[in-house]
Structures are given as structure tokens and as C-alpha cells.
Design a protein around this motif. Structure first.
Motif, mmCIF file in Angstrom:
data_model
loop_
_atom_site.group_PDB
_atom_site.id
_atom_site.type_symbol
_atom_site.label_atom_id
_atom_site.label_comp_id
_atom_site.label_asym_id
_atom_site.label_seq_id
_atom_site.Cartn_x
_atom_site.Cartn_y
_atom_site.Cartn_z
ATOM 1 N N ASP A 183 0.975 -1.231 0.062
ATOM 2 C CA ASP A 183 0.170 -0.169 0.093
ATOM 3 C C ASP A 183 0.958 0.743 0.269
ATOM 4 O O ASP A 183 1.427 1.234 0.605
ATOM 5 N N MET A 184 0.243 2.065 -1.255
ATOM 6 C CA MET A 184 1.450 3.346 -0.699
ATOM 7 C C MET A 184 0.169 3.838 -0.178
ATOM 8 O O MET A 184 0.008 4.727 -1.674
ATOM 9 N N SER A 185 0.306 5.137 1.145
ATOM 10 C CA SER A 185 -0.585 5.690 1.017
ATOM 11 C C SER A 185 -0.480 7.138 1.459
ATOM 12 O O SER A 185 1.398 7.575 0.693
ATOM 13 N N GLN A 186 -0.704 8.332 1.335
ATOM 14 C CA GLN A 186 -0.271 9.489 1.170
ATOM 15 C C GLN A 186 -0.170 9.914 2.687
ATOM 16 O O GLN A 186 1.231 10.879 2.385
ATOM 17 N N ASP A 187 0.113 9.273 3.492
ATOM 18 C CA ASP A 187 0.721 9.177 4.592
ATOM 19 C C ASP A 187 2.171 9.140 4.653
ATOM 20 O O ASP A 187 3.335 9.327 5.048
ATOM 21 N N GLU A 188 3.063 7.901 4.264
ATOM 22 C CA GLU A 188 3.583 7.640 3.352
ATOM 23 C C GLU A 188 4.689 7.762 2.652
ATOM 24 O O GLU A 188 6.139 7.908 2.869
ATOM 25 N N VAL A 189 3.477 8.308 1.724
ATOM 26 C CA VAL A 189 4.312 9.979 0.771
ATOM 27 C C VAL A 189 5.066 10.806 1.701
ATOM 28 O O VAL A 189 6.377 11.258 1.252
ATOM 29 N N ASN A 190 4.456 11.028 2.337
ATOM 30 C CA ASN A 190 4.548 12.435 3.183
ATOM 31 C C ASN A 190 5.648 12.246 4.244
ATOM 32 O O ASN A 190 6.939 12.686 4.167
ATOM 33 N N LYS A 191 5.706 10.864 4.957
ATOM 34 C CA LYS A 191 6.622 10.398 5.415
ATOM 35 C C LYS A 191 7.907 10.694 4.964
ATOM 36 O O LYS A 191 9.313 11.049 5.192
ATOM 37 N N PHE A 192 8.231 9.817 3.897
ATOM 38 C CA PHE A 192 8.974 9.879 2.862
ATOM 39 C C PHE A 192 9.701 11.255 2.428
ATOM 40 O O PHE A 192 10.744 11.667 2.300
ATOM 41 N N ALA A 193 8.687 11.838 2.314
ATOM 42 C CA ALA A 193 9.218 13.653 2.086
ATOM 43 C C ALA A 193 10.407 13.847 3.063
ATOM 44 O O ALA A 193 10.872 14.984 3.240
ATOM 45 N N GLU A 194 9.339 13.892 4.635
ATOM 46 C CA GLU A 194 10.295 14.480 5.278
ATOM 47 C C GLU A 194 11.559 13.823 5.913
ATOM 48 O O GLU A 194 12.208 14.401 6.200
ATOM 49 N N LEU A 238 11.573 2.409 -5.009
ATOM 50 C CA LEU A 238 13.025 1.515 -5.559
ATOM 51 C C LEU A 238 13.545 1.267 -4.326
ATOM 52 O O LEU A 238 13.835 -0.320 -3.767
ATOM 53 N N SER A 239 13.169 1.759 -3.220
ATOM 54 C CA SER A 239 13.729 1.182 -2.060
ATOM 55 C C SER A 239 12.671 0.033 -1.124
ATOM 56 O O SER A 239 12.929 -0.410 -0.610
ATOM 57 N N TYR A 240 11.992 -0.499 -1.842
ATOM 58 C CA TYR A 240 11.195 -1.747 -1.602
ATOM 59 C C TYR A 240 11.954 -3.096 -2.498
ATOM 60 O O TYR A 240 11.094 -3.807 -2.271
ATOM 61 N N ALA A 241 12.605 -2.603 -3.253
ATOM 62 C CA ALA A 241 13.767 -3.478 -3.785
ATOM 63 C C ALA A 241 13.773 -4.953 -3.314
ATOM 64 O O ALA A 241 13.838 -5.787 -3.288
ATOM 65 N N SER A 249 -2.587 4.244 -3.430
ATOM 66 C CA SER A 249 -2.217 2.868 -4.369
ATOM 67 C C SER A 249 -1.938 1.828 -3.945
ATOM 68 O O SER A 249 -1.150 1.887 -2.845
ATOM 69 N N LYS A 250 -1.931 0.651 -4.944
ATOM 70 C CA LYS A 250 -1.084 -0.132 -4.426
ATOM 71 C C LYS A 250 -0.615 -1.244 -5.566
ATOM 72 O O LYS A 250 -0.506 -0.488 -6.595
ATOM 73 N N PHE A 251 1.253 -1.798 -5.528
ATOM 74 C CA PHE A 251 1.791 -2.096 -6.204
ATOM 75 C C PHE A 251 2.602 -3.052 -5.679
ATOM 76 O O PHE A 251 2.782 -3.467 -4.579
ATOM 77 N N ARG A 252 3.015 -3.827 -6.460
ATOM 78 C CA ARG A 252 4.047 -5.253 -6.479
ATOM 79 C C ARG A 252 4.903 -5.476 -7.142
ATOM 80 O O ARG A 252 5.411 -4.773 -8.163
ATOM 81 N N GLY A 253 5.646 -5.893 -7.021
ATOM 82 C CA GLY A 253 7.181 -7.037 -7.401
ATOM 83 C C GLY A 253 6.839 -7.987 -8.256
ATOM 84 O O GLY A 253 6.799 -8.527 -7.986
ATOM 85 N N LYS A 254 7.843 -8.460 -9.279
ATOM 86 C CA LYS A 254 7.385 -9.414 -10.410
ATOM 87 C C LYS A 254 9.283 -9.270 -10.479
ATOM 88 O O LYS A 254 10.101 -8.625 -11.485
ATOM 89 N N VAL A 255 10.019 -10.584 -10.433
ATOM 90 C CA VAL A 255 11.402 -11.209 -10.016
ATOM 91 C C VAL A 255 11.631 -12.197 -11.214
ATOM 92 O O VAL A 255 11.609 -13.090 -11.067
ATOM 93 N N SER A 256 12.680 -11.399 -11.985
ATOM 94 C CA SER A 256 13.254 -12.530 -12.544
ATOM 95 C C SER A 256 14.968 -12.235 -12.998
ATOM 96 O O SER A 256 15.231 -11.844 -12.147
ATOM 97 N N LEU A 257 15.739 -13.949 -12.934
ATOM 98 C CA LEU A 257 16.850 -13.463 -12.563
ATOM 99 C C LEU A 257 17.584 -13.884 -13.646
ATOM 100 O O LEU A 257 17.140 -14.447 -14.565
ATOM 101 N N ILE A 258 18.435 -12.748 -13.677
ATOM 102 C CA ILE A 258 19.215 -12.781 -15.304
ATOM 103 C C ILE A 258 20.315 -12.048 -14.859
ATOM 104 O O ILE A 258 21.194 -12.269 -13.733
#
Length: 199
Positions: free
Chosen positions: A30-41, A73-76, A110-119
Motif C-alpha cells: 500500500d502506498m498511502s499519502q501518509d507514507e508519501v509524506n513520511k518519505f518526503a520528510e 525503489l526502496s521496496y526492492a 494505490s497498491k503496487f507489487r514486484g515481479k522478479v526474474s533472474l538474469i
């Protein structure tokens, strides 16, 4: 909807067996506005496109605030933790990144997720044709890594609106009505609140 899964690899030497293969899909974040604000700070990146919902709704081409690219990117690391379990190692160190780009925005709430492949990045350099072939085969199997028709139309519509008008015109015009005879670009940006001074 693709299900979350991970791959467990017993030894580091076994990684080669998974080259060119998808190894996992993470949970949704979950990417809430509160999370965005915390990262901005935390980073002191307080651009209005991230934290000012009212201005974003009026002037941003996305029509809402968006997460910082480096925040996503920090969620990598978490995505990798969820999709790959590598046994029989003492520790893992983040070596770095290659050619990171942010081709699209992640809206707040909004929501996001990651899909990982090995190269193998050396193989990427030496054998680009095989990667293109993998992409073609994935497409033929039904995977389409692009916007669907409705999303594409919405994107084109928003882009078209943004191109036809200067969304900052009214702000700049209002500033110019009371601006001094001489002013700097920074004074203009601050006066129109296109940027926010750090406190």
C-alpha cells in the motif's frame, strides 16, 4: 490476478539453473499519502507533486499526488526477500543497481507489487537477442507488459490535455501582476509555490 509465490534455492551455485526464469511475485504494498509524506520528510524532498493533494489535483498531469521514485525503489529489497529464499549463505550485501529508470508514476493511495526474474548482466550485454526472444514468447503466451486499451486511452487523453495547455500559466501570470521589476527564477518558483522552501 497472478498469485504471490517465491522460489527457494538451496545453494548459491544453483542460481545458474534459474537464469532467464521468473522466480517470484511479491505481495501487494500500500502506498498511502501518509507514507508519501513520511518519505518526503525523511529525504526533505517536499515537492508539491508528492505532498500537496489540492495543487496536484489542479496542476499535475496525474491529477493526484504521486510517490517518489526512490521511495518505490526502496521496496526492492523487500520484494527480493518475498520472492527469493537463498539457503546456506551467511549474509547478502546490496551490490548496487544498473540503469534504473522511472518510466511511470505510482499514485498515492494505490497498491503496487514486484515481479522478479533472474538474469546475468554479462549475458544481457553479450546476448540481447535472447532477451528479445523471451519477451516475444511471453507476449505470445498472453503476457502484455503494457497498458491495456482503456489505460492507454486514459493516458493519451491526460497527456493530450497536458500538452494543449500550460498548466502553470495562471500561477505565473498571477505572480507577474505583483512581481518586482527584477526577480530570479527561484523567486518566481517560490512566489508561485511551484517549489517549497526547506524548513
Amino acid at each position: 490476478m497472478e498469485k504471490t509465490y517465491s522460489t527457494e534455492i538451496e545453494n548459491l551455485e544453483d542460481l545458474d539453473k534459474y537464469l532467464g526464469k521468473e522466480i517470484g511475485i511479491s505481495e501487494w504494498f500500500d502506498m498511502s499519502q501518509d507514507e508519501v509524506n513520511k518519505f518526503a520528510e525523511l529525504t526533505e524532498d517536499k515537492q508539491w507533486i508528492h505532498i500537496d493533494q489540492e495543487k496536484a489535483a489542479k496542476y499535475s498531469p496525474y491529477k493526484k499526488t504521486i510517490a517518489h521514485g526512490f521511495h518505490i525503489l526502496s521496496y526492492a529489497s523487500q520484494v527480493v526477500f518475498q520472492t527469493l529464499k537463498l539457503n546456506n549463505i551467511a549474509l547478502a550485501v546490496n551490490y548496487g543497481l544498473e540503469k534504473v529508470r522511472f518510466p511511470n508514476a505510482t499514485p498515492a493511495e494505490s497498491k503496487f507489487r514486484g515481479k522478479v526474474s533472474l538474469i546475468n548482466i554479462e549475458q544481457v550485454t553479450n546476448d540481447r537477442d535472447s532477451i528479445w526472444l523471451s519477451a516475444v514468447l511471453a507476449y505470445r503466451e498472453g503476457y502484455i507488459p503494457i497498458l491495456d486499451k482503456a489505460e492507454s486511452q486514459l493516458s493519451e487523453s491526460r497527456s493530450s490535455e497536458y500538452e494543449k495547455e500550460n498548466v502553470f500559466f495562471d500561477l505565473v501570470q498571477e505572480y507577474l501582476e505583483t512581481a518586482p521589476d527584477y526577480f530570479t527564477t527561484r523567486q518566481l518558483f517560490l512566489g508561485t509555490k511551484l517549489i517549497t522552501p526547506y524548513e
